[in-house]
Design a protein around this motif. Structure first.
Motif, PDB file in Angstrom:
ATOM      1  N   LYS A   1     -39.624 -21.371 -36.472  1.00 43.96           N
ATOM      2  CA  LYS A   1     -38.284 -21.000 -36.045  1.00 43.96           C
ATOM      3  C   LYS A   1     -38.216 -19.485 -35.834  1.00 43.96           C
ATOM      4  O   LYS A   1     -38.760 -18.712 -36.610  1.00 43.96           O
TER       5      LYS A   1
ATOM      6  N   GLN B   1     -35.834 -29.153 -40.547  1.00 40.51           N
ATOM      7  CA  GLN B   1     -36.184 -27.746 -40.771  1.00 40.51           C
ATOM      8  C   GLN B   1     -36.858 -27.686 -42.131  1.00 40.51           C
ATOM      9  O   GLN B   1     -36.276 -28.097 -43.134  1.00 40.51           O
TER      10      GLN B   1
ATOM     11  N   GLU C   1     -39.846 -25.838 -37.648  1.00 39.70           N
ATOM     12  CA  GLU C   1     -38.935 -26.825 -37.078  1.00 39.70           C
ATOM     13  C   GLU C   1     -39.780 -27.937 -36.476  1.00 39.70           C
ATOM     14  O   GLU C   1     -40.720 -27.664 -35.724  1.00 39.70           O
TER      15      GLU C   1
ATOM     16  N   SER D   1     -34.501 -29.660 -44.686  1.00 40.58           N
ATOM     17  CA  SER D   1     -33.141 -30.036 -44.293  1.00 40.58           C
ATOM     18  C   SER D   1     -33.142 -30.751 -42.949  1.00 40.58           C
ATOM     19  O   SER D   1     -33.987 -30.502 -42.087  1.00 40.58           O
ATOM     20  N   HIS D   2     -32.195 -31.667 -42.827  1.00 36.02           N
ATOM     21  CA  HIS D   2     -32.098 -32.517 -41.648  1.00 36.02           C
ATOM     22  C   HIS D   2     -31.272 -31.805 -40.582  1.00 36.02           C
ATOM     23  O   HIS D   2     -30.212 -31.286 -40.860  1.00 36.02           O
ATOM     24  N   GLN D   3     -31.752 -31.757 -39.353  1.00 34.13           N
ATOM     25  CA  GLN D   3     -31.053 -31.037 -38.298  1.00 34.13           C
ATOM     26  C   GLN D   3     -30.251 -31.931 -37.365  1.00 34.13           C
ATOM     27  O   GLN D   3     -29.158 -31.596 -36.979  1.00 34.13           O
ATOM     28  N   THR D   4     -30.817 -33.094 -37.012  1.00 31.31           N
ATOM     29  CA  THR D   4     -30.141 -33.957 -36.037  1.00 31.31           C
ATOM     30  C   THR D   4     -29.053 -34.764 -36.720  1.00 31.31           C
ATOM     31  O   THR D   4     -29.288 -35.389 -37.736  1.00 31.31           O
ATOM     32  N   THR D   5     -27.861 -34.741 -36.154  1.00 24.14           N
ATOM     33  CA  THR D   5     -26.764 -35.474 -36.782  1.00 24.14           C
ATOM     34  C   THR D   5     -26.345 -36.690 -35.958  1.00 24.14           C
ATOM     35  O   THR D   5     -25.628 -37.544 -36.453  1.00 24.14           O
TER      36      THR D   5
END
Ligand code: ADP
Ligand code: MG
Length: 349
Positions: free
Chosen positions: A312, A282, A236, A268-272
């Motif tokens: 993670k 991630q 992460e 993959s994108h974590q913050t939206t």
């Protein structure tokens, strides 16, 4: 003893022919805690609950519930415990209130106390205004809540629940969880539950015993279980969002460039949050320990400031796979009896 264990199990064994449904298990449950037995179909969870609630006798071994030897005094044990079985067993042809009343009489709860207790419990489970409707008209979630109230009618010290949210929709499951947490707190209950749901065990239990083929494979707190296994697959990282200042970068190009690295399996994108000044990613890799310095160098080389980077923590799912060698989800397809008694109204008449 100052604070006797609510449940003590020593070398408990239940043999059905050549199958040891419960195979020489040992554990203790501290009073006032929530203990979960987590395992796939056929692990022996229901058999264990049946033994501890005095419904069947073990082949060998000993168990004490609220300090009482279950083999010597099964009737005494039953007065101290409430049981919510996997199949829904409230009577469809009676109202919710009548279902509670029958149980209260069975446990010889006096008239005044019975009336008061039923009133309070109906309020707690949010069924006051449906109390005089037939249970046949209830949803699965309402019926499950009623069964929990029924299990608590005689103020037991320990509540046993076998797969309490099986077959319920996500919203109803959450309501049941909240209810169990509230009752546990307000009635100083010990809760003993079985489940094959990771999220349920993780959320509710202080201690989880992972069970498989009649054995306790590992027993610890949810945190302890997650820390006990190596997790080296997911990195992460949080970086400062350069893409707003630098036109050559977008989130898509960043993800795509990172994905080009041969050791990266997936990004993959974590913050939206669009207003956020950070990007959380991630990154699935085959070896996190060696990937971290490479990722740091790559990102810094592109001008991204790293705010945090690390491995993670494993999930309970990872823990289950680690200790049993397979995923609990794979077992679900084999659940022939999955929905029997799980709130689907039976044919009436
Ligand atoms: N009354 C019984 N007679 C024979 N075998 C049984 C009986 N009850 C359970 N078993 C067997 O014991 C094992 C454990 O079953 P059970 O306790 O129902 O597991 P779980 O509740 O974890 O799905 C299974 O292999 C099951 O077939
Ligand atoms: Mg079962």
């Amino acid at each position: 003893m100052m604070n006797p264990s609510a449940v003590v199990v020593q070398h408990l064994l239940k043999q059905y022919g050549s199958i040891a449904a419960v195979n020489d298990i040992n554990f203790e449950v501290a009073a006032g805690t929530c203990f979960g037995s987590l395992g796939p179909n056929g692990a022996g969870k229901t058999t264990l609950i049946r033994i501890l609630s005095g419904l069947i006798k073990p082949t060998s071994g000993q168990a004490w519930v609220n300090g009482i030897d279950i083999s010597k005094h099964p009737d005494a044990v039953r007065r101290h415990i409430g049981v919510v079985s996997q199949a829904m067993t409230t009577d469809l042809d009676l109202s919710g209130r009548e279902n509670l009343d029958i149980y209260a009489r069975y446990f010889s709860v006096g008239k005044k106390e019975r009336t008061d207790r039923i009133k309070i419990l109906l309020e707690r489970i949010g069924l006051t205004n449906r109390a005089d409707d037939l249970v046949a008209t209830y949803s699965g979630g309402m019926r499950r809540r009623l069964e929990i109230a029924r299990g608590l009618i005689h103020r037991p010290r320990i509540l046993f629940l076998d797969e309490p949210t099986i077959g319920l929709d996500p919203q109803s499951r959450r309501v049941v969880w909240e209810l169990l947490e509230e009752f546990r707190r307000d009635e100083q209950l010990t809760i003993f539950l079985t489940t094959h749901y990771m999220d349920e065990a993780d959320r509710l239990c202080d201690q989880i015993a992972i069970v498989d083929q009649g054995k306790v494979v590992v027993l610890d707190t949810p945190e302890g279980l997650k820390k006990s296994i190596p997790s080296n697959k997911i990195v992460e990282v949080v970086i400062e969002d350069q893409t707003k200042k630098d036109d050559t970068w977008s989130l898509e190009t960043l993800i795509s460039r990172l994905s080009d690295d041969p050791f990266v399996e997936r990004v993959s994108h974590q913050t939206t949050d669009v207003l956020s000044e950070q990007i959380g990613l991630q990154i699935d890799v085959n070896n996190g320990v060696s990937a971290i310095p490479i990722l740091m160098k790559t990102l810094q080389g592109w001008g991204f400031k790293i705010q945090a980077i690390g491995l993670k923590q494993a999930s309970l799912e990872d823990v289950f796979i680690h200790y049993t060698g397979r995923s609990i989800r794979k077992e679900e397809g084999q659940k022939v009896n999955f929905f029997i008694g799980a709130g689907v109204p039976r044919k009436m008449g």
